[in-house]
Design an enzyme around this catalytic site. Sequence first.
Site, PDB file in Angstrom:
ATOM      1  N   LYS A  13       4.726   5.945   7.053  1.00 31.15           N
ATOM      2  CA  LYS A  13       5.819   6.843   6.656  1.00 31.15           C
ATOM      3  C   LYS A  13       5.319   7.905   5.652  1.00 31.15           C
ATOM      4  CE  LYS A  13       8.380   3.542   4.922  1.00 31.15           C
ATOM      5  NZ  LYS A  13       7.438   2.417   5.114  1.00 31.15           N
ATOM      6  N   ARG A  88      17.143   1.997   2.510  1.00 32.45           N
ATOM      7  CA  ARG A  88      16.507   0.743   2.894  1.00 32.45           C
ATOM      8  C   ARG A  88      17.510  -0.386   3.052  1.00 32.45           C
ATOM      9  NH1 ARG A  88      11.093   1.822   0.658  1.00 32.45           N
ATOM     10  NH2 ARG A  88       9.808   0.021   1.093  1.00 32.45           N
ATOM     11  N   ARG A 127      -5.524   0.728   2.272  1.00 25.77           N
ATOM     12  CA  ARG A 127      -4.960   1.986   1.737  1.00 25.77           C
ATOM     13  C   ARG A 127      -5.495   2.284   0.333  1.00 25.77           C
ATOM     14  NH1 ARG A 127       1.286   2.696   1.628  1.00 25.77           N
ATOM     15  NH2 ARG A 127       1.209   0.612   0.746  1.00 25.77           N
ATOM     16  N   ARG A 160      -2.733   0.189  -4.607  1.00 26.69           N
ATOM     17  CA  ARG A 160      -1.419  -0.162  -5.147  1.00 26.69           C
ATOM     18  C   ARG A 160      -1.334  -1.637  -5.511  1.00 26.69           C
ATOM     19  NH1 ARG A 160       2.985   2.674  -1.304  1.00 26.69           N
ATOM     20  NH2 ARG A 160       3.919   0.612  -1.536  1.00 26.69           N
ATOM     21  N   ARG A 171       7.089  -8.164   1.495  1.00 28.87           N
ATOM     22  CA  ARG A 171       7.652  -6.835   1.806  1.00 28.87           C
ATOM     23  C   ARG A 171       8.038  -6.753   3.280  1.00 28.87           C
ATOM     24  NH1 ARG A 171       2.906  -3.369   0.008  1.00 28.87           N
ATOM     25  NH2 ARG A 171       4.077  -1.600   0.825  1.00 28.87           N
TER      26      ARG A 171
END
Length: 218
Positions: A13, A88, A127, A160, A171
């Site tokens: 996203k 969300r 990431r 992160r 998550r």
Amino acid sequence: MHVVLVGPPGAGKGTQAQLIAGRLQIPHVSTGDIFRENVSELTDLGKQAQTFMNAGELVPDAITVAMVRERLAKPDAHAGFVLDGFPRTLVQAQQLQKTLAELDENLDVVLEMKPDDEELVRRLSGRRTCQGCGRIWHVVYDPTSVDNQCDECGSSLSQRDDDRPETIRRRLEVYREQTEPLVGFYADLGLLAIIDAVGTVDEVTLRAVQALREAQSA
Ligand code: AP5
């Protein structure tokens, strides 16, 4: 154009939102990025959000909705926005409709990004995010030319806190429980476009741009 991106953690996203917002010259509004900025600046909002984020849980609706309302009321969002990571929950989606009605604006399209689960974990664990410009990289899929240094601004990269395996699992569960029901909500409003999020970044961008064109001409 007023665009929402929905998809599980790691769907891409943020990556696509940066590209689409750049093409359309509209702001990229990421609730995750706003929370992370507040966490690093040690604001009250950041302190409230941090515990939820590190546990892989959602920040409560009341906090998140107020933050987004404030952001969307800023002048640069009037011509449009790409919302990434919001809404969300059903409550957030309903509140977004209300906020847009007050601003005399409408959503044009909701892009649901659908990847496969194993790919999500690979994407999240590799990431890296630039600490200077926020550009998202990946150690394998989208590496920088010099290790740990952003090609665009030269700043160093960071990983992160919520990209640890146990938090990633939580998550993903939270997404299935609380966010996936939004897909039906937006399908009923005739706003949903589903994008296959498997493939290279460029391939996914082409699909997203095509869906935006179709929404614009609808
Ligand atoms: P947030 O920051 O929104 O995280 P998320 O939704 O979990 O999504 P991610 O940012 O992890 O993934 P992404 O889909 O953006 O993928 P990306 O493009 O980075 O939220 C974090 C936390 O904040 C939440 O858990 C919650 O606590 C809180 N929060 C935020 N919004 C909230 C809300 N509305 N309500 C309540 N709480 C909220 O890509 C991932 C990696 O894959 C990157 O390395 C990228 O380079 C790579 N990649 C991307 N596309 C491809 C591709 N096509 N091929 C190969 N690699 C790719």
